[in-house]
Design a protein around this motif. Structure first.
Motif, PDB file in Angstrom:
ATOM      1  N   ALA A  41      15.580   1.561  -3.409  1.00  0.00           N
ATOM      2  CA  ALA A  41      14.133   1.448  -3.156  1.00  0.00           C
ATOM      3  C   ALA A  41      13.305   2.087  -4.261  1.00  0.00           C
ATOM      4  O   ALA A  41      12.211   2.590  -4.015  1.00  0.00           O
ATOM      5  N   ALA A  42      13.807   2.032  -5.494  1.00  0.00           N
ATOM      6  CA  ALA A  42      13.014   2.520  -6.627  1.00  0.00           C
ATOM      7  C   ALA A  42      11.789   1.626  -6.857  1.00  0.00           C
ATOM      8  O   ALA A  42      10.766   2.088  -7.359  1.00  0.00           O
ATOM      9  N   MET A  43      11.893   0.373  -6.477  1.00  0.00           N
ATOM     10  CA  MET A  43      10.773  -0.562  -6.638  1.00  0.00           C
ATOM     11  C   MET A  43       9.622  -0.215  -5.696  1.00  0.00           C
ATOM     12  O   MET A  43       8.450  -0.170  -6.094  1.00  0.00           O
ATOM     13  N   ARG A  44       9.952   0.019  -4.424  1.00  0.00           N
ATOM     14  CA  ARG A  44       8.980   0.437  -3.406  1.00  0.00           C
ATOM     15  C   ARG A  44       9.707   1.185  -2.310  1.00  0.00           C
ATOM     16  O   ARG A  44      10.772   0.760  -1.854  1.00  0.00           O
ATOM     17  N   ALA A  45       9.139   2.301  -1.892  1.00  0.00           N
ATOM     18  CA  ALA A  45       9.770   3.134  -0.868  1.00  0.00           C
ATOM     19  C   ALA A  45       9.797   2.429   0.482  1.00  0.00           C
ATOM     20  O   ALA A  45       8.899   1.645   0.818  1.00  0.00           O
ATOM     21  N   PHE A  46      10.828   2.741   1.269  1.00  0.00           N
ATOM     22  CA  PHE A  46      10.848   2.296   2.659  1.00  0.00           C
ATOM     23  C   PHE A  46       9.655   2.910   3.403  1.00  0.00           C
ATOM     24  O   PHE A  46       9.102   3.934   3.010  1.00  0.00           O
ATOM     25  N   GLY A  47       9.271   2.232   4.482  1.00  0.00           N
ATOM     26  CA  GLY A  47       8.059   2.627   5.191  1.00  0.00           C
ATOM     27  C   GLY A  47       6.862   1.824   4.748  1.00  0.00           C
ATOM     28  O   GLY A  47       5.761   1.983   5.285  1.00  0.00           O
ATOM     29  N   ASN A  48       7.057   0.946   3.757  1.00  0.00           N
ATOM     30  CA  ASN A  48       6.030   0.024   3.259  1.00  0.00           C
ATOM     31  C   ASN A  48       6.550  -1.401   3.405  1.00  0.00           C
ATOM     32  O   ASN A  48       7.751  -1.629   3.538  1.00  0.00           O
ATOM     33  N   SER A  49       5.655  -2.379   3.366  1.00  0.00           N
ATOM     34  CA  SER A  49       6.081  -3.773   3.454  1.00  0.00           C
ATOM     35  C   SER A  49       6.952  -4.113   2.253  1.00  0.00           C
ATOM     36  O   SER A  49       6.748  -3.608   1.145  1.00  0.00           O
ATOM     37  N   LEU A  50       7.931  -4.978   2.490  1.00  0.00           N
ATOM     38  CA  LEU A  50       8.870  -5.341   1.434  1.00  0.00           C
ATOM     39  C   LEU A  50       8.814  -6.828   1.076  1.00  0.00           C
ATOM     40  O   LEU A  50       8.961  -7.195  -0.086  1.00  0.00           O
ATOM     41  N   ALA A  51       8.607  -7.678   2.075  1.00  0.00           N
ATOM     42  CA  ALA A  51       8.655  -9.116   1.825  1.00  0.00           C
ATOM     43  C   ALA A  51       7.598  -9.561   0.817  1.00  0.00           C
ATOM     44  O   ALA A  51       7.828 -10.491   0.030  1.00  0.00           O
ATOM     45  N   ASP A  52       6.458  -8.882   0.810  1.00  0.00           N
ATOM     46  CA  ASP A  52       5.383  -9.312  -0.079  1.00  0.00           C
ATOM     47  C   ASP A  52       5.604  -8.912  -1.532  1.00  0.00           C
ATOM     48  O   ASP A  52       4.916  -9.416  -2.426  1.00  0.00           O
ATOM     49  N   ILE A  53       6.560  -8.015  -1.791  1.00  0.00           N
ATOM     50  CA  ILE A  53       6.784  -7.594  -3.178  1.00  0.00           C
ATOM     51  C   ILE A  53       8.153  -8.028  -3.700  1.00  0.00           C
ATOM     52  O   ILE A  53       8.450  -7.853  -4.881  1.00  0.00           O
ATOM     53  N   ALA A  54       8.994  -8.599  -2.840  1.00  0.00           N
ATOM     54  CA  ALA A  54      10.312  -9.048  -3.290  1.00  0.00           C
ATOM     55  C   ALA A  54      10.158 -10.125  -4.353  1.00  0.00           C
ATOM     56  O   ALA A  54       9.304 -11.005  -4.251  1.00  0.00           O
TER      57      ALA A  54
END
Length: 264
Positions: A41-54
């Protein structure tokens, strides 16, 4: 081999997280490392939305990491998110550097301790190893560390080093389990284990993200006989470590668990 473990704390901002990767990769290169390992999760931490940045492996974020690796002439391992099936993402380790380009999708999803990673993440299916200047390195992500077979499969594929990138969930006994597991996987597979986790957000005054596993720190590099060579605390930190993969042959001669193993 000189390698660096970059125990960072990422947030929601992709650009800010990318700058952390640049900063720590520059520090690793200045210290003489040929490999720098970042957490899950270096790209974005857990606890935030993921599908929109994949994004795919040729997307802008991965391309920027690739550019940093090329500019610094260093190999980078960093956790990101790529598109999966059914609107989910894949929890992916990007590996990029001089003559190296590969990736690993997390096989074992963290459906435990009240968290259901499989709700939003599509599981990988295949182990992955890569060769860095003659050293074979296997890949694993977080919950994978609870499954010895992945580490021994990597070893049987030639791995002398296993990397496990994590964003380990906090909780009673979890730090002790992390320490136990990374050392056990080294002995199981008779490989060096490079275990890089997200630092603990509380260590720098950041608020909790609820049930999301945002990291506890305690990154480590462990010898193939289970001895810690370096262990970090909770705060962000860069550790630079020298290891000698040539010792693996001697270790496996003394402790031939891979050769002695039986299938039931």
């Amino acid at each position: 081999m000189r390698l660096a473990v970059a125990q960072i704390i990422t947030g929601a901002d992709l650009a800010a997280n990318l700058e952390l990767i640049r900063e720590y990769a520059m520090r690793a290169k200045a210290a003489g490392a040929e490999l720098v390992v970042f957490p899950e999760a270096a790209m974005r931490a857990f606890g935030n939305s993921l599908a929109d940045i994949a994004e795919p492996l040729d997307g802008p974020w991965a391309t920027a990491v690739r550019s940093i690796a090329r500019e610094l002439d260093i190999t980078i391992v960093a956790g990101m998110f790529t598109p999966g099936d059914g609107g989910r993402v894949r929890n992916t380790l990007l590996v990029t550097g001089p003559g190296i380009e590969t990736s690993y999708d997390k096989i074992h999803l963290f459906d435990a301790f009240g968290f259901a990673e499989s709700d939003s993440v599509d599981a990988g299916r295949s182990p992955v190893t890569f060769n860095l200047n003659g050293t074979v390195i296997g890949l694993a992500t977080c919950y994978d560390v609870r499954f010895p077979a992945l580490f021994t499969a990597n070893a049987r594929a030639g791995a002398q080093v296993n990397i496990v990138c994590a964003s380990w969930g906090a909780g009673e006994g979890k730090a002790e389990q992390w320490d136990l597991l990374v050392r056990a996987r080294a002995v199981d597979s008779t490989t060096f284990v490079v275990a890089c986790g997200q630092g603990d957000p509380a260590s720098i005054g950041l608020p909790s993200a609820g049930a999301a596993p945002t990291g506890i720190g305690h990154s480590a590099v462990v010898s193939p006989l289970g001895s810690p060579l370096v262990v970090l605390g909770a705060e962000p930190e860069l550790a630079v470590v020298d290891i000698d993969p040539a010792v693996i042959t001697d270790v496996r001669g003394k402790l031939p668990v891979l050769a002695n193993a039986r299938t039931f």
